[in-house]
Design a protein around this motif. Structure first.
Motif, mmCIF file in Angstrom:
data_model
loop_
_atom_site.group_PDB
_atom_site.id
_atom_site.type_symbol
_atom_site.label_atom_id
_atom_site.label_comp_id
_atom_site.label_asym_id
_atom_site.label_seq_id
_atom_site.Cartn_x
_atom_site.Cartn_y
_atom_site.Cartn_z
ATOM 1 N N ALA A 143 0.624 -1.625 -0.356
ATOM 2 C CA ALA A 143 -0.306 -0.205 0.078
ATOM 3 C C ALA A 143 0.897 1.475 0.095
ATOM 4 N N VAL A 144 0.128 2.473 -0.932
ATOM 5 C CA VAL A 144 1.179 3.184 -1.370
ATOM 6 C C VAL A 144 0.540 4.675 -0.938
ATOM 7 N N SER A 145 0.896 5.416 0.148
ATOM 8 C CA SER A 145 0.252 6.727 0.574
ATOM 9 C C SER A 145 1.202 7.884 -0.242
ATOM 10 N N CYS A 146 0.992 8.871 -0.843
ATOM 11 C CA CYS A 146 1.939 10.477 -1.669
ATOM 12 C C CYS A 146 0.967 10.742 -1.850
ATOM 13 N N PRO A 147 1.680 12.170 -1.681
ATOM 14 C CA PRO A 147 0.810 13.683 -2.266
ATOM 15 C C PRO A 147 0.158 13.341 -3.308
ATOM 16 N N GLY A 148 -0.385 14.707 -3.630
ATOM 17 C CA GLY A 148 -1.135 14.826 -5.265
ATOM 18 C C GLY A 148 -2.493 14.140 -5.105
ATOM 19 N N ALA A 149 -2.388 14.356 -6.156
ATOM 20 C CA ALA A 149 -4.704 13.654 -6.066
ATOM 21 C C ALA A 149 -4.391 12.738 -7.405
ATOM 22 N N VAL A 150 -4.531 11.895 -6.402
ATOM 23 C CA VAL A 150 -4.444 10.582 -6.794
ATOM 24 C C VAL A 150 -5.706 9.556 -7.712
ATOM 25 N N GLY B 128 -8.335 7.526 -10.244
ATOM 26 C CA GLY B 128 -7.886 5.881 -9.699
ATOM 27 C C GLY B 128 -7.154 4.982 -10.507
ATOM 28 N N GLU B 129 -7.380 5.786 -11.795
ATOM 29 C CA GLU B 129 -5.784 4.765 -13.402
ATOM 30 C C GLU B 129 -4.357 5.144 -12.452
ATOM 31 N N GLY B 130 -4.095 5.943 -11.454
ATOM 32 C CA GLY B 130 -2.850 5.815 -10.807
ATOM 33 C C GLY B 130 -1.513 6.875 -11.637
ATOM 34 N N ILE B 131 -2.686 8.227 -12.077
ATOM 35 C CA ILE B 131 -1.701 9.058 -12.483
ATOM 36 C C ILE B 131 -1.991 9.838 -11.417
ATOM 37 N N ILE B 132 -1.086 10.780 -11.011
ATOM 38 C CA ILE B 132 -1.120 11.681 -10.198
ATOM 39 C C ILE B 132 -1.345 13.043 -10.347
ATOM 40 N N LYS B 133 -2.422 13.492 -10.374
ATOM 41 C CA LYS B 133 -2.392 15.108 -11.185
ATOM 42 C C LYS B 133 -2.231 16.373 -9.959
ATOM 43 N N GLY B 134 -2.392 17.517 -10.177
ATOM 44 C CA GLY B 134 -1.930 18.147 -9.527
ATOM 45 C C GLY B 134 -0.507 18.442 -9.348
ATOM 46 N N SER B 135 0.343 19.418 -8.146
ATOM 47 C CA SER B 135 1.172 19.388 -8.470
ATOM 48 C C SER B 135 1.727 19.423 -6.603
ATOM 49 N N SER B 136 3.053 18.813 -6.448
ATOM 50 C CA SER B 136 3.822 18.589 -5.174
ATOM 51 C C SER B 136 5.044 18.861 -5.095
ATOM 52 N N ALA B 137 5.519 18.550 -3.903
ATOM 53 C CA ALA B 137 7.187 19.041 -3.536
ATOM 54 C C ALA B 137 8.019 17.902 -5.019
ATOM 55 N N LEU B 138 7.155 17.273 -5.211
ATOM 56 C CA LEU B 138 8.141 15.561 -6.325
ATOM 57 C C LEU B 138 7.445 16.170 -7.289
ATOM 58 N N HIS B 139 8.247 16.559 -7.962
ATOM 59 C CA HIS B 139 7.643 17.369 -8.961
ATOM 60 C C HIS B 139 7.285 15.800 -10.243
#
Length: 301
Positions: free
Chosen positions: A58-65, A67-78
């Motif tokens: 299981a993975v927790s991460c920044p950004g707007a995740v 359903g398909e797994g693409i992280i939208k928006g922005s975060s400190a990890l470009h």
């Protein structure tokens, strides 16, 4: 008993741990977050090899995740934004992956067996390199039309908007605290940590004391705004800094000062630390995995 490997991808550290289905933590560790996607995937693979036989990852991460797994928006990890990160992790680790926004994971953990259990209308804030959040209405996670529900860190506290540095995450995160102190002491920002600032403040360092005082005030201003936008039962604070026993007390004092000046405000925000503190993201990610792949083991929140 089944066990799960959980990752929490942060702007500063990659945390990981093995979580049992009864929500006990077998062990946890962290390393500096790699500066590239390939470096991150390699690190996660190396860690997973150490914990063979887990039932899921299981993975927790920044950004707007999505359903398909693409992280939208922005975060400190470009580098997280653009590729299908979930699929890349699945391919590298060769196991089914659950992946969700870090603050959403923290909220899941707190509703599952933490400080939000039995409550309905709750906001969760995760304080770290930035400020993340999660909105729960009637104990249901609200992601919003653009998956940005709970992205409190984008809130503007300065009406004279100059650039992105005016958003809440850039002025009231632990990263912002480190930057302010480094600038005032004229030292390299990479040579300083939040833990060191608290230690120096406790020793009487005036620069650190002033920076922390401003830090608590800016957090209180944002929390005040959130209270009157949503009027939750409680606002839960998570992230590494939430482990500090004086955090709630310091912010509470600043809220008292704000309410004394804004005499129209009669409702004081009820703030509490996440029960699972810096491990909330790990626990919540596992709850999400169970909810998606083995719902028989978790009751609905």
């Amino acid at each position: 008993m089944d066990r799960y490997l959980a990752f929490d991808i942060g702007g500063t550290f990659l945390k990981y741990g093995v979580v049992y289905e009864d929500m006990t933590l077998f062990e946890t560790n962290k390393l500096k977050t790699p500066n590239s996607l390939e470096g991150l995937l390699r690190a996660m693979k190396e860690i997973s090899v150490l914990y063979k036989g887990v039932n899921g990852v299981a993975v927790s991460c920044p950004g707007a995740v999505s359903g398909e797994g693409i992280i939208k928006g922005s975060s400190a990890l470009h580098y997280l934004h653009g590729p299908n990160v979930k699929r890349l992790i699945e391919d590298r680790l060769n196991v089914p992956i659950f992946m969700e926004n870090d603050a959403h994971c923290a909220g899941y953990a707190e509703f599952w067996k933490g400080a939000a259990k039995g409550r309905k209308d709750v906001l969760v804030m995760v304080l770290g390199t930035g400020i993340g959040g999660a909105v729960f209405k009637n104990a249901e996670l609200h992601k919003g039309a653009n998956l940005h529900g709970g992205e409190f860190g984008y809130m503007l506290l300065n009406s004279e908007v100059q650039d992105s540095n005016d958003v809440w995450s850039r002025v009231a995160s632990t990263k912002a605290l480190v930057r302010v102190v480094a600038e005032r002491k004229n030292i390299d920002v990479d040579s300083l940590t939040g833990e060191q600032i608290f230690t120096m403040a406790e020793a009487g360092d005036e620069v650190c004391l002033q920076a922390l005082d401003r830090f608590y005030h800016l957090l209180a201003v944002g929390i005040y705004n959130l209270q009157y936008i949503y009027d939750p039962e409680v606002i839960l604070l998570g992230g590494g800094i939430s482990a500090r026993e004086d955090l709630i007390k310091k912010i509470d004092e600043k809220l008292d000062g704000i309410l004394a000046v804004v005499d129209l405000a009669k409702v004081k925000p009820n703030i509490e630390a996440c029960k699972f503190k810096q491990n909330a993201n790990l626990f919540g990610a596992v709850y999400g995995w169970l909810k998606e792949f083995d719902c028989s083991k978790v009751a609905p929140i």
